[in-house]
Design an enzyme around this catalytic site. Structure first.
Site, mmCIF file in Angstrom:
data_model
loop_
_atom_site.group_PDB
_atom_site.id
_atom_site.type_symbol
_atom_site.label_atom_id
_atom_site.label_comp_id
_atom_site.label_asym_id
_atom_site.label_seq_id
_atom_site.Cartn_x
_atom_site.Cartn_y
_atom_site.Cartn_z
ATOM 1 N N SER A 59 0.864 -1.433 0.170
ATOM 2 C CA SER A 59 0.092 -0.443 -0.243
ATOM 3 C C SER A 59 0.547 0.980 0.456
ATOM 4 O O SER A 59 1.992 1.213 0.983
ATOM 5 C CB SER A 59 -1.014 0.290 1.013
ATOM 6 O OG SER A 59 -1.734 0.971 1.076
ATOM 7 N N SER A 97 -0.893 3.868 0.931
ATOM 8 C CA SER A 97 -1.044 5.041 1.726
ATOM 9 C C SER A 97 -0.433 5.181 2.874
ATOM 10 O O SER A 97 -0.386 6.913 3.049
ATOM 11 C CB SER A 97 -2.497 4.241 2.293
ATOM 12 O OG SER A 97 -3.312 3.307 1.296
ATOM 13 N N THR A 129 -9.270 -1.678 3.358
ATOM 14 C CA THR A 129 -9.329 -2.890 2.414
ATOM 15 C C THR A 129 -10.042 -4.261 1.692
ATOM 16 O O THR A 129 -9.802 -5.129 3.093
ATOM 17 C CB THR A 129 -8.205 -2.342 1.476
ATOM 18 O OG1 THR A 129 -8.080 -2.372 0.399
ATOM 19 C CG2 THR A 129 -6.721 -3.124 2.207
ATOM 20 N N LYS A 136 -13.664 -5.516 4.572
ATOM 21 C CA LYS A 136 -15.005 -4.165 3.907
ATOM 22 C C LYS A 136 -16.536 -4.410 4.262
ATOM 23 O O LYS A 136 -16.727 -3.808 4.764
ATOM 24 C CB LYS A 136 -15.143 -3.448 2.494
ATOM 25 C CG LYS A 136 -13.750 -2.944 1.919
ATOM 26 C CD LYS A 136 -13.948 -3.175 0.524
ATOM 27 C CE LYS A 136 -12.833 -2.253 -0.282
ATOM 28 N NZ LYS A 136 -12.314 -1.331 -0.636
ATOM 29 N N ASN A 159 -15.410 1.267 3.489
ATOM 30 C CA ASN A 159 -14.061 1.564 3.382
ATOM 31 C C ASN A 159 -13.201 2.799 4.494
ATOM 32 O O ASN A 159 -11.937 2.546 4.140
ATOM 33 C CB ASN A 159 -13.144 1.271 1.553
ATOM 34 C CG ASN A 159 -13.900 3.509 1.380
ATOM 35 O OD1 ASN A 159 -14.149 4.003 1.559
ATOM 36 N ND2 ASN A 159 -13.641 3.182 0.158
ATOM 37 N N ASP A 162 -15.488 4.298 -2.124
ATOM 38 C CA ASP A 162 -15.576 3.660 -3.558
ATOM 39 C C ASP A 162 -16.487 3.870 -4.750
ATOM 40 O O ASP A 162 -16.373 3.189 -5.505
ATOM 41 C CB ASP A 162 -15.699 1.674 -3.386
ATOM 42 C CG ASP A 162 -14.378 1.403 -2.121
ATOM 43 O OD1 ASP A 162 -13.480 2.228 -2.915
ATOM 44 O OD2 ASP A 162 -15.032 0.366 -1.920
#
Length: 172
Positions: free
Chosen positions: A73, A75, A122, A126, A147, A162
């Protein structure tokens, strides 16, 4: 009795980064990625520049992305860079490798889970994330998955972004 506990592997990565948040006297890092002595050992450069570990304290707000797998990721890079660019927000964002079906257990029974302010969710969590929410955005309820979890007075607030990406790509 003072203690320093550092986990191994992908699941233990956050224990090394977040050691100051939980009052550990120290943590350690590899000189660089190539010299890591064990899986989950982060480089000095990442510890200092990405996670800002030397500046973390018990008052630092914690955010994370939870998934499995999650090590790839981007993120943490995106969110930690935003914290810095917004004037040095006292917050840190990490990736949490949590096995399928274990999100609730993690959030309710770990020191880290109890300190999280927000969570990007993720695969494969979810649907489980939605079931854990005390307050649910109406779109999230329609989709049947969340999410994003944000800690609020009532517990966890669930939302889902999403669908915005799906709609935008269809409209394009």
């Amino acid at each position: 009795q003072p203690m320093v506990a550092l986990g191994m592997g992908p699941a233990g990565l956050c224990t090394r980064i977040l050691a100051p948040v939980f009052g550990a006297a120290f943590t350690f890092a590899a000189l660089d990625d190539a010299s890591a002595a064990a899986p989950g050992q982060v480089s000095v450069d990442s510890m200092v520049n990405l996670y800002r570990t030397p500046k973390l304290s018990r008052s630092t707000s914690l955010f994370a992305v939870a998934g499995s797998p999650v090590g790839h990721s981007k993120s943490p890079l995106i969110h930690n860079s935003a914290f810095v660019s917004e004037g040095g927000v006292d917050a840190v964002y990490v990736a949490l490798e949590i096995p399928k079906g274990r999100l609730e257990e993690f959030l309710e029974s770990t020191m880290l889970g109890n300190k999280l302010s927000g969570l990007s969710v993720t695969i494969p969590h979810k649907e489980e994330a939605l079931s854990l929410a005390n307050v649910v955005h109406h779109v999230c309820a329609s989709i049947g998955a969340a999410n994003t979890l944000v800690r609020v007075d009532e517990g966890w607030y669930a939302s889902n972004t999403d669908w915005v990406g799906v709609v935008d790509s269809v409209d394009a």
